[in-house]
Design a protein around this motif. Structure first.
Motif, PDB file in Angstrom:
ATOM      1  N   VAL A   1     -21.307  -9.121  40.224  1.00 54.40           N
ATOM      2  CA  VAL A   1     -20.382  -9.620  39.320  1.00 54.40           C
ATOM      3  C   VAL A   1     -21.397  -9.150  37.944  1.00 54.40           C
ATOM      4  O   VAL A   1     -22.443  -9.382  37.757  1.00 54.40           O
ATOM      5  CB  VAL A   1     -19.842 -10.743  39.388  1.00 54.40           C
ATOM      6  N   PRO A   2     -20.649  -9.071  36.847  1.00 55.57           N
ATOM      7  CA  PRO A   2     -21.295  -8.843  35.577  1.00 55.57           C
ATOM      8  C   PRO A   2     -21.966 -10.236  35.206  1.00 55.57           C
ATOM      9  O   PRO A   2     -21.284 -11.173  35.304  1.00 55.57           O
ATOM     10  CB  PRO A   2     -20.347  -8.543  34.381  1.00 55.57           C
ATOM     11  N   VAL A   3     -23.144  -9.914  34.619  1.00 58.70           N
ATOM     12  CA  VAL A   3     -24.012 -11.059  34.107  1.00 58.70           C
ATOM     13  C   VAL A   3     -24.459 -10.446  32.667  1.00 58.70           C
ATOM     14  O   VAL A   3     -24.945  -9.471  32.352  1.00 58.70           O
ATOM     15  CB  VAL A   3     -25.268 -11.102  34.977  1.00 58.70           C
ATOM     16  N   VAL A   4     -23.818 -11.484  31.668  1.00 62.43           N
ATOM     17  CA  VAL A   4     -24.406 -11.473  30.360  1.00 62.43           C
ATOM     18  C   VAL A   4     -25.369 -12.629  29.924  1.00 62.43           C
ATOM     19  O   VAL A   4     -25.074 -13.657  30.125  1.00 62.43           O
ATOM     20  CB  VAL A   4     -23.277 -11.325  29.485  1.00 62.43           C
ATOM     21  N   ALA A   5     -26.461 -12.282  29.417  1.00 67.88           N
ATOM     22  CA  ALA A   5     -27.590 -13.451  29.007  1.00 67.88           C
ATOM     23  C   ALA A   5     -27.897 -13.404  27.582  1.00 67.88           C
ATOM     24  O   ALA A   5     -27.545 -12.285  26.750  1.00 67.88           O
ATOM     25  CB  ALA A   5     -28.710 -12.995  29.504  1.00 67.88           C
ATOM     26  N   VAL A   6     -27.636 -14.552  26.914  1.00 71.01           N
ATOM     27  CA  VAL A   6     -27.826 -14.700  25.284  1.00 71.01           C
ATOM     28  C   VAL A   6     -29.093 -15.529  25.306  1.00 71.01           C
ATOM     29  O   VAL A   6     -29.151 -16.693  25.942  1.00 71.01           O
ATOM     30  CB  VAL A   6     -26.422 -15.384  24.910  1.00 71.01           C
ATOM     31  N   ILE A   7     -30.022 -14.903  24.585  1.00 71.37           N
ATOM     32  CA  ILE A   7     -31.428 -15.629  24.484  1.00 71.37           C
ATOM     33  C   ILE A   7     -31.574 -16.310  23.028  1.00 71.37           C
ATOM     34  O   ILE A   7     -31.279 -15.593  22.008  1.00 71.37           O
ATOM     35  CB  ILE A   7     -32.231 -14.498  24.719  1.00 71.37           C
ATOM     36  N   SER A   8     -32.045 -17.394  23.028  1.00 66.96           N
ATOM     37  CA  SER A   8     -32.301 -18.179  21.948  1.00 66.96           C
ATOM     38  C   SER A   8     -33.722 -18.576  21.843  1.00 66.96           C
ATOM     39  O   SER A   8     -34.526 -17.857  21.171  1.00 66.96           O
ATOM     40  CB  SER A   8     -31.422 -19.465  21.646  1.00 66.96           C
ATOM     41  N   GLU A   9     -34.184 -19.248  23.014  1.00 65.37           N
ATOM     42  CA  GLU A   9     -35.482 -19.506  23.058  1.00 65.37           C
ATOM     43  C   GLU A   9     -35.921 -19.149  24.583  1.00 65.37           C
ATOM     44  O   GLU A   9     -35.340 -19.610  25.752  1.00 65.37           O
ATOM     45  CB  GLU A   9     -35.906 -20.753  23.017  1.00 65.37           C
ATOM     46  N   GLY A  10     -36.360 -17.861  24.592  1.00 62.10           N
ATOM     47  CA  GLY A  10     -36.792 -17.126  26.216  1.00 62.10           C
ATOM     48  C   GLY A  10     -37.982 -17.690  26.532  1.00 62.10           C
ATOM     49  O   GLY A  10     -39.029 -16.646  26.048  1.00 62.10           O
ATOM     50  N   GLY A  11     -38.647 -18.568  27.111  1.00 59.34           N
ATOM     51  CA  GLY A  11     -40.124 -18.808  27.423  1.00 59.34           C
ATOM     52  C   GLY A  11     -40.149 -18.746  28.994  1.00 59.34           C
ATOM     53  O   GLY A  11     -39.797 -19.253  29.845  1.00 59.34           O
ATOM     54  N   SER A  12     -40.856 -17.455  29.099  1.00 66.20           N
ATOM     55  CA  SER A  12     -41.769 -17.227  30.501  1.00 66.20           C
ATOM     56  C   SER A  12     -40.631 -17.238  31.510  1.00 66.20           C
ATOM     57  O   SER A  12     -39.448 -16.902  31.473  1.00 66.20           O
ATOM     58  CB  SER A  12     -42.871 -18.114  30.725  1.00 66.20           C
ATOM     59  N   GLY A  13     -41.135 -17.861  32.943  1.00 68.88           N
ATOM     60  CA  GLY A  13     -40.310 -17.825  33.912  1.00 68.88           C
ATOM     61  C   GLY A  13     -39.108 -18.521  33.870  1.00 68.88           C
ATOM     62  O   GLY A  13     -38.147 -18.495  34.551  1.00 68.88           O
ATOM     63  N   GLY A  14     -39.074 -19.675  33.122  1.00 65.78           N
ATOM     64  CA  GLY A  14     -38.012 -20.525  32.905  1.00 65.78           C
ATOM     65  C   GLY A  14     -36.694 -19.527  32.517  1.00 65.78           C
ATOM     66  O   GLY A  14     -35.449 -19.731  32.998  1.00 65.78           O
ATOM     67  N   ALA A  15     -37.177 -18.556  31.717  1.00 68.79           N
ATOM     68  CA  ALA A  15     -36.070 -17.996  31.000  1.00 68.79           C
ATOM     69  C   ALA A  15     -35.580 -16.867  32.044  1.00 68.79           C
ATOM     70  O   ALA A  15     -34.340 -16.322  32.441  1.00 68.79           O
ATOM     71  CB  ALA A  15     -36.650 -16.844  29.920  1.00 68.79           C
ATOM     72  N   GLU A  16     -36.570 -16.237  32.843  1.00 73.52           N
ATOM     73  CA  GLU A  16     -36.283 -15.173  33.912  1.00 73.52           C
ATOM     74  C   GLU A  16     -35.279 -15.933  35.102  1.00 73.52           C
ATOM     75  O   GLU A  16     -34.825 -15.010  35.768  1.00 73.52           O
ATOM     76  CB  GLU A  16     -37.551 -14.583  34.484  1.00 73.52           C
ATOM     77  N   ALA A  17     -35.383 -17.101  35.344  1.00 73.40           N
ATOM     78  CA  ALA A  17     -34.825 -17.885  36.334  1.00 73.40           C
ATOM     79  C   ALA A  17     -33.195 -17.521  36.455  1.00 73.40           C
ATOM     80  O   ALA A  17     -32.434 -17.520  37.303  1.00 73.40           O
ATOM     81  CB  ALA A  17     -35.030 -19.234  36.369  1.00 73.40           C
ATOM     82  N   ILE A  18     -32.610 -17.407  35.031  1.00 69.25           N
ATOM     83  CA  ILE A  18     -31.204 -16.984  34.899  1.00 69.25           C
ATOM     84  C   ILE A  18     -31.043 -15.690  34.055  1.00 69.25           C
ATOM     85  O   ILE A  18     -29.905 -15.680  33.349  1.00 69.25           O
ATOM     86  CB  ILE A  18     -30.570 -18.455  34.137  1.00 69.25           C
ATOM     87  N   GLY A  19     -32.205 -15.018  33.842  1.00 70.90           N
ATOM     88  CA  GLY A  19     -32.127 -13.696  32.803  1.00 70.90           C
ATOM     89  C   GLY A  19     -31.930 -12.607  33.143  1.00 70.90           C
ATOM     90  O   GLY A  19     -31.873 -11.789  32.332  1.00 70.90           O
ATOM     91  N   LEU A  20     -31.921 -12.397  34.676  1.00 72.80           N
ATOM     92  CA  LEU A  20     -31.839 -11.069  35.051  1.00 72.80           C
ATOM     93  C   LEU A  20     -30.220 -10.536  34.760  1.00 72.80           C
ATOM     94  O   LEU A  20     -29.501 -10.788  35.561  1.00 72.80           O
ATOM     95  CB  LEU A  20     -32.056 -10.834  36.450  1.00 72.80           C
ATOM     96  N   ALA A  21     -30.198  -9.760  33.706  1.00 73.33           N
ATOM     97  CA  ALA A  21     -28.661  -9.703  33.308  1.00 73.33           C
ATOM     98  C   ALA A  21     -28.255  -8.290  33.202  1.00 73.33           C
ATOM     99  O   ALA A  21     -29.352  -7.385  32.925  1.00 73.33           O
ATOM    100  CB  ALA A  21     -28.336 -10.453  32.217  1.00 73.33           C
ATOM    101  N   ASP A  22     -27.036  -7.818  33.161  1.00 72.69           N
ATOM    102  CA  ASP A  22     -26.595  -6.489  32.870  1.00 72.69           C
ATOM    103  C   ASP A  22     -26.749  -6.072  31.590  1.00 72.69           C
ATOM    104  O   ASP A  22     -27.304  -4.887  31.036  1.00 72.69           O
ATOM    105  CB  ASP A  22     -25.432  -5.959  33.433  1.00 72.69           C
ATOM    106  N   THR A  23     -26.356  -7.119  30.476  1.00 72.76           N
ATOM    107  CA  THR A  23     -26.491  -6.885  29.282  1.00 72.76           C
ATOM    108  C   THR A  23     -27.363  -8.463  28.570  1.00 72.76           C
ATOM    109  O   THR A  23     -26.854  -9.430  28.882  1.00 72.76           O
ATOM    110  CB  THR A  23     -25.360  -6.647  28.312  1.00 72.76           C
TER     111      THR A  23
END
Length: 773
Positions: free
Chosen positions: A239-261
């Motif tokens: 399903v489509p995944v959109v990620a909005v990044i404010s503070e993206g720190g390391s693996g913590g960001a990647e845990a929910i950050g693999l997005a299409d946009t």
């Protein structure tokens, strides 16, 4: 209305006095509120610029102080006029200060308590929502919020309510129980559970990244293994995944950050590590010592963590402009823009993989018209196209951040060979193989029926024969189950060992680390690193050995064929000092990167192998290492071979490459998932110290992970845990036995039996049951 003739009435006079008092009181209250707002704006600006001297900030402070001191002597009209001028001055200088922001200033903006948070976004971007987790201090993990929400869209005379799953970290406004947005493993597990719910319901996922990094604990399921599970699962979410990044720190960001946009807020940052963490490593800070602010500022600048930097490098898709000095809860126009952006991004993802899309796609991209209805559900075929586009997108990232010096003719030869293997694999395993399997299965079923019939006849016949006199009765043999081999007393080391460690040339004795516990005797180096393979003969402690030992003693003689040797690690961010360190590592190891890839045989079984070399910058992973690993996985898939990742040691992602290194976490995981879904066998073997990003992504997602005894495995080392949490962990917190107890690995092996155990694993976990056979 009060008339002039009524002014002499006592009741009228009292009413008039009350009205005047209320009006005056209201005016004073409004003035106090405006002054307080200006004071808060000034404090906010001072917090952002820290201790750095700035003439504009000083001017604002002096002007506000002068006004406050002069307030008792001013009349209402003067107060109103000066307040207006002062407010205009604040707005003017805020816009001016916006242009002076450094990367570290932006870090302070996203960490500020006045920064917009996920709760603000839920209230102002979505029309309604039900919060599923993170509601209070006693939630499973209040730093991770999940909400089922919907967005209402008016298209013509019709109203559509489009559902969405919202997932993100919550820093909160001064709520200490939110843990500053640092999510614990069970919080990430909760996020993954509801991502799967979104797939079941066929609705988009919007993730909001507000985290300095995950909380580095190894309690079950463990930070590293849970992040690896999240990234692996997101690689296959259709399903489509959109990620909005404010503070993206390391693996913590990647845990929910693999997005299409990926949309990044203009004042946000996205980095492999915090500037303070990078400064501590670069400055070799000892526990308790302070890092200079100048070094922190330098690291923030060199890591290129800002939205514009990440957009230029290709790791985000667009930047959403915020108000001057960052978005705060009172900036309602910002929420309106954010709403339009997430709707537009979701629409674009849907239309990019759906069949009927032409005119709506043109309207969305060219006219930027959000009032066009796009249904947010995908068919199975569209979902498959979405996954393929996602894989292609991430596979193309960071290609500029490494060097491939392979000659053109050799690249052409490799391309032809890869194409030939692809055609062969399709014909052998897909076209003919499918029919061959059907015929084989039918033959096996018929053969089984025949065996059952004749077996029953022979059983009856043998019973009759045994009753006849003079027939000898044979002794029954007891069958033993085959198990993984272990090193037992009396076993001798392989006499065909072809590699002798340089440590064996030292004429000295070494104490075993477990001597006090098990009374181990001192070990003579030639024996320890020669005949004993670096293993204490008394307690079994494994001393570190060179990766060459494994090359010569695990794989069949002369079977190793290296590929992609000319992929070279670079310094893509021009990080100070990295080029010299890389040159030293290349001279020391003879390799151009920290990853070696090759094909080899283990007792006749051909495998593809990727080795992370501890001697090359601690086995850290950058763009070159990630590319070599991905190519190795693709070669294993193309040739239908099992894939082995031997981790001689890894310190994590190479911080000096910034997001060029961090992006390898989702990038390599996508390749691994594609290989596993095609039917491959993926084994991981850890040695020495294995930490951080690689373990929390493309290594940790393997279903079959093993470790050499005395290995350490985890998300963050003891020093990092102490710095981030203030906790002193036990000495055995990361050892292989702890990793085994929480289910991260599936077994612990003796170094001297790796060859036998790997062969055994290939035959039992692979054998006839996987495509490579």
């Amino acid at each position: 209305m009060i008339h002039c003739k009524d002014l002499k009435n006592p009741q009228t006079e009292a009413s008039l006095r009350i009205l005047i008092f209320n009006a005056t009181h209201k005016n004073m209250t409004d003035i106090d509120k405006q002054i307080q707002d200006l004071k808060e704006r000034l404090q906010y600006i001072q917090d952002i610029f820290g201790n750095r001297e700035n003439a504009n900030v000083s001017l604002l402070g002096s002007k506000l102080n002068d006004f406050v001191h002069a307030l008792p002597s001013l009349g209402p009209a003067q107060i109103k006029r000066q307040l207006g001028s002062l407010s205009d001055l604040f707005t003017f200088l805020e816009n001016k200060l916006e242009k002076e922001l450094t990367p570290m200033d932006r870090v302070r903006i996203v960490r500020h308590p006045q920064r917009v948070c996920l709760k603000d976004i839920l209230e102002n971007v979505y029309d309604n929502y039900t919060e599923i987790g993170g509601q209070g201090e006693y939630s499973i993990d209040p730093s991770m919020i999940i909400a089922r929400a919907y967005i209402t869209r008016n298209v013509g005379k019709k109203i559509y309510k489009q559902p969405v799953m919202v997932i993100g970290q919550e820093k909160g406004h001064g709520q200490e129980f939110r843990n500053g947005g640092s999510v614990k493993p069970w919080g990430n597990a909760k996020a993954l559970e509801y991502m799967k719910v979104a797939v079941t319901e066929n609705i988009p996922i919007h993730t909001y990244i507000f985290t300095p990094g995950s909380y580095p604990v190894e309690d079950y399921p463990g930070a590293a293994q849970q992040i690896a599970r999240n990234i692996y699962a997101m690689a296959g979410i259709n399903v489509p995944v959109v990620a909005v990044i404010s503070e993206g720190g390391s693996g913590g960001a990647e845990a929910i950050g693999l997005a299409d946009t990926r949309i990044m807020l203009s004042h946000g940052y996205y980095s492999v590590i915090s500037p303070e963490g990078a400064a501590a490593i670069e400055g070799r800070a000892k526990s308790g010592s302070r890092i200079s602010p100048e070094l922190v500022e330098s690291c923030a600048r060199q890591l290129r963590i800002t939205a514009q930097d990440n957009l230029k490098m290709g790791y985000i898709d667009r930047v959403l402009q915020e108000p001057s000095l960052g978005a705060r809860p009172e900036h309602f126009d910002f929420f309106k823009k954010l709403r339009q952006e997430v709707i537009l991004a979701t629409d674009e993802i849907i239309l990019s993989v759906r069949g009927i899309k032409l005119f709506r796609a043109i309207a969305l991209r060219k006219l930027n018209n959000p009032n066009i209805y796009v249904r947010w559900g995908l068919s199975q075929k569209s979902g498959e196209r979405l996954l393929w586009r996602r894989y292609q997108k991430y596979r193309a990232l960071s290609r500029w951040a490494y060097k491939d010096s392979t000659p053109a003719w050799q690249k052409y030869k490799i391309a032809v060979s890869e194409a030939a293997w692809s055609v062969y694999s399709f014909l052998r395993y897909e076209f003919f193989g499918r029919h061959q399997r059907a015929i084989t299965h039918l033959a096996e079923d018929v053969q089984g029926e025949v065996h059952a019939l004749f077996g029953r006849v022979m059983h009856k016949t043998s019973k009759l024969l045994r009753k006849l006199p003079g027939v000898k009765k044979e002794k029954e043999e007891v069958c033993q189950l085959t198990t993984l081999s272990t090193w037992e007393e009396g076993m001798s080391w392989d006499e065909h060992c072809r590699y002798i460690s340089p440590q064996a040339n030292q004429d000295r004795t070494l104490p075993c680390p477990n001597a006090n516990k098990f009374n181990c005797l001192d070990l003579w180096a030639p024996d320890l690193f020669g005949d004993f393979a670096g293993v204490c003969s008394h307690c079994g402690h494994h001393f570190p050995m060179e990766y060459e030992w494994y090359l010569f003693n695990v794989f069949d003689p002369r079977s190793i064929r290296e590929f992609s040797p000319r992929l070279e690690s670079l310094n893509p961010l021009d990080f100070e000092g990295l080029e010299h360190k890389l040159d030293q590592a290349k001279k020391q190891t003879g390799h151009k990167s920290g990853c070696m890839t090759f094909e080899a045989d283990i007792k006749g079984i051909r495998v593809v192998v990727a080795v992370l070399l501890a001697r090359f910058r601690g086995g850290s992973v950058g763009a070159a290492e990630g590319e070599k690993f991905s190519r190795a996985v693709e070669q294993a898939r193309r040739k239908h071979m099992p894939f082995l990742a031997y981790v001689h040691g890894t310190a994590g992602i190479r911080i000096q490459e910034g997001t060029n290194g961090l992006i390898q976490m989702p990038r390599c995981t996508l390749s691994v998932r594609r290989y596993l879904e095609a039917g491959g066998l993926y084994l991981v073997l850890y040695d020495t110290n294995s930490y951080a990003g690689p373990v929390a992504s493309f290594l940790g997602c393997s279903p079959y992970q093993f470790a050499i005894r005395s290995a350490n495995i985890g998300f963050a080392g003891p020093a990092v845990i102490r710095e981030t949490t203030g906790l002193d962990i036990p000495p055995d917190y990361h050892n292989a036995f702890m990793a085994l107890s929480r289910g991260h690995i599936q077994g612990i092996w003796d170094r001297r039996e790796i060859r036998n155990n790997l062969h055994h694993a290939l035959m039992t976990m692979g054998g006839e049951f996987l495509y490579y056979r």
